[in-house]
Design a protein around this motif. Structure first.
Motif, short mmCIF file in Angstrom:
data_model
loop_
_atom_site.label_atom_id
_atom_site.label_comp_id
_atom_site.label_asym_id
_atom_site.label_seq_id
_atom_site.Cartn_x
_atom_site.Cartn_y
_atom_site.Cartn_z
N THR A 29 29.96 -50.53 12.15
CA THR A 29 29.78 -49.52 13.17
C THR A 29 29.03 -48.31 12.63
O THR A 29 28.47 -47.53 13.41
N ASN A 30 28.97 -48.15 11.32
CA ASN A 30 28.29 -47.01 10.72
C ASN A 30 26.81 -47.27 10.46
O ASN A 30 26.12 -46.38 9.97
N TYR A 31 26.34 -48.47 10.77
CA TYR A 31 25.00 -48.87 10.40
C TYR A 31 24.05 -48.90 11.60
O TYR A 31 24.39 -49.42 12.66
N ALA A 32 22.86 -48.39 11.40
CA ALA A 32 21.77 -48.64 12.34
C ALA A 32 21.18 -50.01 12.00
O ALA A 32 21.19 -50.44 10.84
N VAL A 33 20.68 -50.70 13.01
CA VAL A 33 20.16 -52.05 12.81
C VAL A 33 18.80 -52.20 13.48
O VAL A 33 18.58 -51.71 14.58
N GLY A 34 17.92 -52.85 12.77
CA GLY A 34 16.60 -53.12 13.33
C GLY A 34 16.27 -54.60 13.27
O GLY A 34 16.68 -55.30 12.34
N TRP A 35 15.52 -55.04 14.26
CA TRP A 35 14.99 -56.41 14.26
C TRP A 35 13.49 -56.32 14.00
O TRP A 35 12.79 -55.51 14.62
N PHE A 36 13.03 -57.17 13.11
CA PHE A 36 11.62 -57.27 12.79
C PHE A 36 11.23 -58.75 12.84
O PHE A 36 12.10 -59.61 12.76
N CYS A 95 16.85 -59.30 10.63
CA CYS A 95 17.55 -58.06 10.95
C CYS A 95 17.80 -57.27 9.67
O CYS A 95 18.07 -57.85 8.62
N GLY A 96 17.67 -55.97 9.79
CA GLY A 96 17.93 -55.07 8.69
C GLY A 96 18.97 -54.05 9.12
O GLY A 96 19.09 -53.73 10.30
N ALA A 97 19.74 -53.54 8.17
CA ALA A 97 20.78 -52.56 8.48
C ALA A 97 20.75 -51.44 7.45
O ALA A 97 20.44 -51.66 6.28
N GLU A 98 21.07 -50.26 7.92
CA GLU A 98 21.09 -49.10 7.02
C GLU A 98 22.18 -48.15 7.48
O GLU A 98 22.23 -47.78 8.67
N ARG A 99 23.03 -47.73 6.54
CA ARG A 99 24.15 -46.87 6.91
C ARG A 99 23.72 -45.44 7.18
O ARG A 99 24.18 -44.82 8.13
N VAL A 100 22.83 -44.94 6.36
CA VAL A 100 22.33 -43.58 6.55
C VAL A 100 20.81 -43.65 6.58
O VAL A 100 20.16 -43.48 5.54
N PRO A 101 20.26 -43.93 7.73
CA PRO A 101 18.80 -44.08 7.80
C PRO A 101 18.08 -42.81 7.36
O PRO A 101 18.39 -41.72 7.83
#
Length: 124
Positions: A29-36, A95-101
């Motif tokens: 829940t703390n992560y932003a997620v992107g699809w590439f 998919c990529g995820a980052e907690r503090v973008p």
């Protein structure tokens, strides 16, 4: 965090697929997620992104109106619903995820956690 992308397959033009990006952590829940996605012979390109609580979503111009991104934090999963698929959507989707973008969510280098891709093939 370990990510698993799934849901790829072969579909005809105009069809639909739903991709899933599932995380190994309960703090997803703390992560932003992107699809590439990366098509053969091309560079990886941004498709969609969602912030940690799902309030903010971003879509590439090429998929806006056809794709939607959403998340279910209770399931530690982010979804990419793909409708009206076209042959040019054929690619391996990551998919990529980052907690503090530290940058824009549509920028590949913002993410330091990646899953193995899932192949989407759209046949005409």
């Amino acid at each position: 965090v370990q990510l698993q992308a799934s849901g790829g397959g072969t579909v005809q033009v105009g069809g639909s697929l739903r991709l899933s990006c599932t995380a190994s952590t309960t703090t997803f829940t703390n992560y932003a997620v992107g699809w590439f996605r990366q098509a053969p012979g091309k560079e990886r390109e941004f498709v969609a992104a969602i912030n940690w609580n799902g309030v903010s979503t971003y879509l590439a111009d090429s998929v806006r109106g056809r794709f939607t991104i959403s998340r279910d934090n209770a399931e530690n999963t982010v979804y990419l619903q793909m409708n009206s698929l076209k042959p040019e959507d054929t690619a391996v989707y990551y998919c990529g995820a980052e907690r503090v973008p530290g940058g824009w969510l549509g920028y590949e280098k913002t993410y330091h956690n990646w899953g193995r891709g899932t192949l989407v093939t759209v046949s005409s």
